[in-house]
Motif scaffolding. Structure first.
Motif, PDB file in Angstrom:
ATOM      1  N   ALA A 144       0.846  -1.185   0.000  1.00 57.91           N
ATOM      2  CA  ALA A 144       0.000   0.000   0.000  1.00 57.91           C
ATOM      3  C   ALA A 144       0.878   1.228   0.000  1.00 57.91           C
ATOM      4  O   ALA A 144       1.809   1.319   0.782  1.00 57.91           O
ATOM      5  CB  ALA A 144      -0.909   0.005   1.225  1.00 57.91           C
ATOM      6  N   LEU A 145       0.618   2.148  -0.897  1.00 62.82           N
ATOM      7  CA  LEU A 145       1.340   3.417  -0.913  1.00 62.82           C
ATOM      8  C   LEU A 145       0.441   4.467  -0.302  1.00 62.82           C
ATOM      9  O   LEU A 145      -0.624   4.744  -0.814  1.00 62.82           O
ATOM     10  CB  LEU A 145       1.674   3.834  -2.349  1.00 62.82           C
ATOM     11  N   LEU A 146       0.864   5.024   0.787  1.00 63.87           N
ATOM     12  CA  LEU A 146       0.117   6.112   1.387  1.00 63.87           C
ATOM     13  C   LEU A 146       0.911   7.355   1.082  1.00 63.87           C
ATOM     14  O   LEU A 146       2.023   7.464   1.522  1.00 63.87           O
ATOM     15  CB  LEU A 146      -0.051   5.908   2.887  1.00 63.87           C
ATOM     16  N   GLY A 147       0.381   8.244   0.344  1.00 67.63           N
ATOM     17  CA  GLY A 147       0.989   9.476  -0.145  1.00 67.63           C
ATOM     18  C   GLY A 147       1.725  10.080   0.983  1.00 67.63           C
ATOM     19  O   GLY A 147       2.016  11.224   1.118  1.00 67.63           O
ATOM     20  N   ARG A 148       1.772   9.412   1.767  1.00 68.60           N
ATOM     21  CA  ARG A 148       2.756   8.834   2.637  1.00 68.60           C
ATOM     22  C   ARG A 148       2.477   7.380   2.345  1.00 68.60           C
ATOM     23  O   ARG A 148       1.398   6.961   2.518  1.00 68.60           O
ATOM     24  CB  ARG A 148       2.439   9.214   4.039  1.00 68.60           C
ATOM     25  N   VAL A 149       3.181   6.492   1.911  1.00 67.60           N
ATOM     26  CA  VAL A 149       2.860   5.263   1.203  1.00 67.60           C
ATOM     27  C   VAL A 149       2.724   3.970   2.013  1.00 67.60           C
ATOM     28  O   VAL A 149       3.540   3.724   2.873  1.00 67.60           O
ATOM     29  CB  VAL A 149       3.929   5.067   0.146  1.00 67.60           C
ATOM     30  N   ALA A 182       1.213  13.795  -6.404  1.00 69.05           N
ATOM     31  CA  ALA A 182       1.693  13.551  -7.764  1.00 69.05           C
ATOM     32  C   ALA A 182       2.926  12.658  -7.746  1.00 69.05           C
ATOM     33  O   ALA A 182       3.050  11.741  -8.565  1.00 69.05           O
ATOM     34  CB  ALA A 182       1.991  14.872  -8.465  1.00 69.05           C
ATOM     35  N   THR A 183       3.826  12.897  -6.802  1.00 73.38           N
ATOM     36  CA  THR A 183       5.032  12.076  -6.709  1.00 73.38           C
ATOM     37  C   THR A 183       4.676  10.645  -6.318  1.00 73.38           C
ATOM     38  O   THR A 183       5.236   9.697  -6.864  1.00 73.38           O
ATOM     39  CB  THR A 183       6.029  12.686  -5.705  1.00 73.38           C
ATOM     40  N   ALA A 184       3.740  10.475  -5.387  1.00 76.02           N
ATOM     41  CA  ALA A 184       3.298   9.133  -4.999  1.00 76.02           C
ATOM     42  C   ALA A 184       2.650   8.427  -6.187  1.00 76.02           C
ATOM     43  O   ALA A 184       2.891   7.236  -6.421  1.00 76.02           O
ATOM     44  CB  ALA A 184       2.328   9.201  -3.824  1.00 76.02           C
ATOM     45  N   ALA A 185       1.858   9.146  -6.968  1.00 77.46           N
ATOM     46  CA  ALA A 185       1.227   8.556  -8.155  1.00 77.46           C
ATOM     47  C   ALA A 185       2.274   8.160  -9.185  1.00 77.46           C
ATOM     48  O   ALA A 185       2.177   7.091  -9.807  1.00 77.46           O
ATOM     49  CB  ALA A 185       0.222   9.536  -8.758  1.00 77.46           C
ATOM     50  N   ASN A 186       3.301   8.993  -9.366  1.00 71.79           N
ATOM     51  CA  ASN A 186       4.386   8.651 -10.294  1.00 71.79           C
ATOM     52  C   ASN A 186       5.145   7.420  -9.811  1.00 71.79           C
ATOM     53  O   ASN A 186       5.531   6.563 -10.612  1.00 71.79           O
ATOM     54  CB  ASN A 186       5.345   9.830 -10.467  1.00 71.79           C
ATOM     55  N   TYR A 227       3.926   5.004  -7.926  1.00 73.29           N
ATOM     56  CA  TYR A 227       3.008   3.888  -8.162  1.00 73.29           C
ATOM     57  C   TYR A 227       3.102   3.413  -9.617  1.00 73.29           C
ATOM     58  O   TYR A 227       3.263   2.216  -9.886  1.00 73.29           O
ATOM     59  CB  TYR A 227       1.590   4.353  -7.828  1.00 73.29           C
ATOM     60  N   THR A 228       3.062   4.356 -10.550  1.00 73.91           N
ATOM     61  CA  THR A 228       3.136   4.024 -11.970  1.00 73.91           C
ATOM     62  C   THR A 228       4.477   3.369 -12.306  1.00 73.91           C
ATOM     63  O   THR A 228       4.528   2.375 -13.040  1.00 73.91           O
ATOM     64  CB  THR A 228       2.928   5.295 -12.822  1.00 73.91           C
ATOM     65  N   ARG A 229       5.557   3.912 -11.770  1.00 79.36           N
ATOM     66  CA  ARG A 229       6.892   3.358 -12.047  1.00 79.36           C
ATOM     67  C   ARG A 229       7.033   1.948 -11.481  1.00 79.36           C
ATOM     68  O   ARG A 229       7.571   1.054 -12.142  1.00 79.36           O
ATOM     69  CB  ARG A 229       7.962   4.286 -11.472  1.00 79.36           C
ATOM     70  N   LEU A 230       6.561   1.736 -10.259  1.00 80.68           N
ATOM     71  CA  LEU A 230       6.640   0.401  -9.666  1.00 80.68           C
ATOM     72  C   LEU A 230       5.842  -0.610 -10.487  1.00 80.68           C
ATOM     73  O   LEU A 230       6.298  -1.726 -10.728  1.00 80.68           O
ATOM     74  CB  LEU A 230       6.135   0.436  -8.219  1.00 80.68           C
ATOM     75  N   GLU A 259      -5.864   5.610  -7.140  1.00 80.67           N
ATOM     76  CA  GLU A 259      -6.086   4.625  -8.202  1.00 80.67           C
ATOM     77  C   GLU A 259      -7.141   3.581  -7.843  1.00 80.67           C
ATOM     78  O   GLU A 259      -7.805   3.054  -8.708  1.00 80.67           O
ATOM     79  CB  GLU A 259      -4.769   3.901  -8.525  1.00 80.67           C
ATOM     80  N   ASN A 260      -7.265   3.262  -6.568  1.00 81.03           N
ATOM     81  CA  ASN A 260      -8.060   2.115  -6.175  1.00 81.03           C
ATOM     82  C   ASN A 260      -9.398   2.423  -5.516  1.00 81.03           C
ATOM     83  O   ASN A 260     -10.212   1.525  -5.371  1.00 81.03           O
ATOM     84  CB  ASN A 260      -7.247   1.195  -5.258  1.00 81.03           C
ATOM     85  N   LEU A 261      -9.616   3.649  -5.103  1.00 83.84           N
ATOM     86  CA  LEU A 261     -10.898   3.987  -4.487  1.00 83.84           C
ATOM     87  C   LEU A 261     -11.881   4.490  -5.538  1.00 83.84           C
ATOM     88  O   LEU A 261     -11.521   5.299  -6.388  1.00 83.84           O
ATOM     89  CB  LEU A 261     -10.724   5.064  -3.413  1.00 83.84           C
ATOM     90  N   GLY A 262     -13.092   3.995  -5.453  1.00 83.18           N
ATOM     91  CA  GLY A 262     -14.127   4.446  -6.364  1.00 83.18           C
ATOM     92  C   GLY A 262     -15.090   5.390  -5.666  1.00 83.18           C
ATOM     93  O   GLY A 262     -15.126   5.474  -4.433  1.00 83.18           O
ATOM     94  N   GLY A 263     -15.868   6.085  -6.452  1.00 83.93           N
ATOM     95  CA  GLY A 263     -16.850   7.010  -5.898  1.00 83.93           C
ATOM     96  C   GLY A 263     -17.787   6.321  -4.923  1.00 83.93           C
ATOM     97  O   GLY A 263     -18.230   5.203  -5.171  1.00 83.93           O
ATOM     98  N   GLY A 264     -18.057   6.968  -3.816  1.00 84.73           N
ATOM     99  CA  GLY A 264     -18.997   6.460  -2.835  1.00 84.73           C
ATOM    100  C   GLY A 264     -18.418   5.483  -1.828  1.00 84.73           C
ATOM    101  O   GLY A 264     -19.097   5.119  -0.870  1.00 84.73           O
ATOM    102  N   GLN A 265     -17.176   5.027  -2.029  1.00 81.37           N
ATOM    103  CA  GLN A 265     -16.585   4.101  -1.074  1.00 81.37           C
ATOM    104  C   GLN A 265     -16.187   4.844   0.199  1.00 81.37           C
ATOM    105  O   GLN A 265     -15.842   6.025   0.159  1.00 81.37           O
ATOM    106  CB  GLN A 265     -15.347   3.420  -1.664  1.00 81.37           C
ATOM    107  N   ASP A 266     -16.226   4.128   1.315  1.00 80.04           N
ATOM    108  CA  ASP A 266     -15.798   4.678   2.596  1.00 80.04           C
ATOM    109  C   ASP A 266     -14.275   4.727   2.584  1.00 80.04           C
ATOM    110  O   ASP A 266     -13.602   3.709   2.743  1.00 80.04           O
ATOM    111  CB  ASP A 266     -16.307   3.794   3.737  1.00 80.04           C
ATOM    112  N   ARG A 267     -13.732   5.909   2.383  1.00 83.61           N
ATOM    113  CA  ARG A 267     -12.292   6.110   2.209  1.00 83.61           C
ATOM    114  C   ARG A 267     -11.495   5.551   3.384  1.00 83.61           C
ATOM    115  O   ARG A 267     -10.541   4.804   3.188  1.00 83.61           O
ATOM    116  CB  ARG A 267     -12.031   7.605   2.028  1.00 83.61           C
TER     117      ARG A 267
END
Length: 153
Positions: free
Chosen positions: A4-9, A29-33, A35-38, A51-59
Motif C-alpha cells: 500500500a502506498l500512502l501518499g505517505r505510502v 503527484a510524486t506518490a502517483a508517479n 506507483y506508476t513506475r513500480l 487509483e483504487n478507491l471508487g466514488g462512494g466508497q468509505d475512504r
C-alpha cells in the motif's frame, strides 16, 4: 507482492501495496508517479488511494483494509508531510499493523521524496531516499525482500 502506498505510502499483503493520502498536490503527484513506475517495473498488488478507491466508497475503511492486507507499507514523506506531530491517521493505522509483524520482518518502508525530517514514530525503520541516485533501486530491493519473506521472488 501486496503493498500500500500512502501518499505517505503503504503496501498490502499479497505483496507490496501503496495507499496515497498526500498532504500536498506535489506529494500526491510524486506518490502517483512512484506507483506508476513500480507497476511498470513489474510490481503487482500495489494499492494507491487515487487509483483504487471508487466514488462512494468509505475512504477510511478502504485504506484500513488495504493496510491490513498489505505485506509492506511504503510511507512517502516530504517536508510538507513531515512536520513534528504530523503523523496522520493512516500512518497510525500502519504503525498498529507493523507492531503485529514478526521480529525482523520488513513491513514499514519510509521513503523520503525530498530531504526532510523523519517523524519520530517512523524513525526506527531504515528509510529510503528516493531523491538519491540509489534510492529507487534500494526501494525495489526492499520490496523484493518483502516478497522473499513470503517465499516469493
Amino acid at each position: 507482492m501486496s503493498c500500500a502506498l500512502l501518499g505517505r505510502v503503504f503496501a498490502p499483503r499479497a505483496t507490496a501495496a501503496t495507499a496515497a493520502t498526500a498532504a500536498t498536490a506535489a506529494t500526491a503527484a510524486t506518490a502517483a508517479n512512484l506507483y506508476t513506475r513500480l507497476r511498470s517495473d513489474g510490481l503487482r498488488g500495489l494499492w494507491l488511494k487515487a487509483e483504487n478507491l471508487g466514488g462512494g466508497q468509505d475512504r477510511q475503511e478502504e485504506i484500513k483494509k488495504a493496510i491490513e492486507r498489505s505485506r509492506a507499507v511504503v510511507v512517502c514523506l516530504s517536508s510538507a508531510v513531515s512536520r513534528p506531530g504530523s503523523v496522520n491517521r493512516q500512518i497510525v493505522w500502519a504503525l498498529d499493523v507493523a507492531m503485529e509483524q514478526p521480529q525482523g520482518a520488513v513491513f514499514m518502508i519510509p521513503v523520503r521524496l525530498e530531504p526532510c525530517d523523519i517523524p519520530d514514530r517512523l524513525s526506527r525503520w531504515m528509510h529510503v531516499d528516493l531523491f538519491a541516485d540509489d534510492g529507487y533501486p534500494r526501494l525495489i530491493r526492499a520490496l523484493r525482500d518483502v516478497d522473499r519473506q513470503y517465499g516469493e521472488g
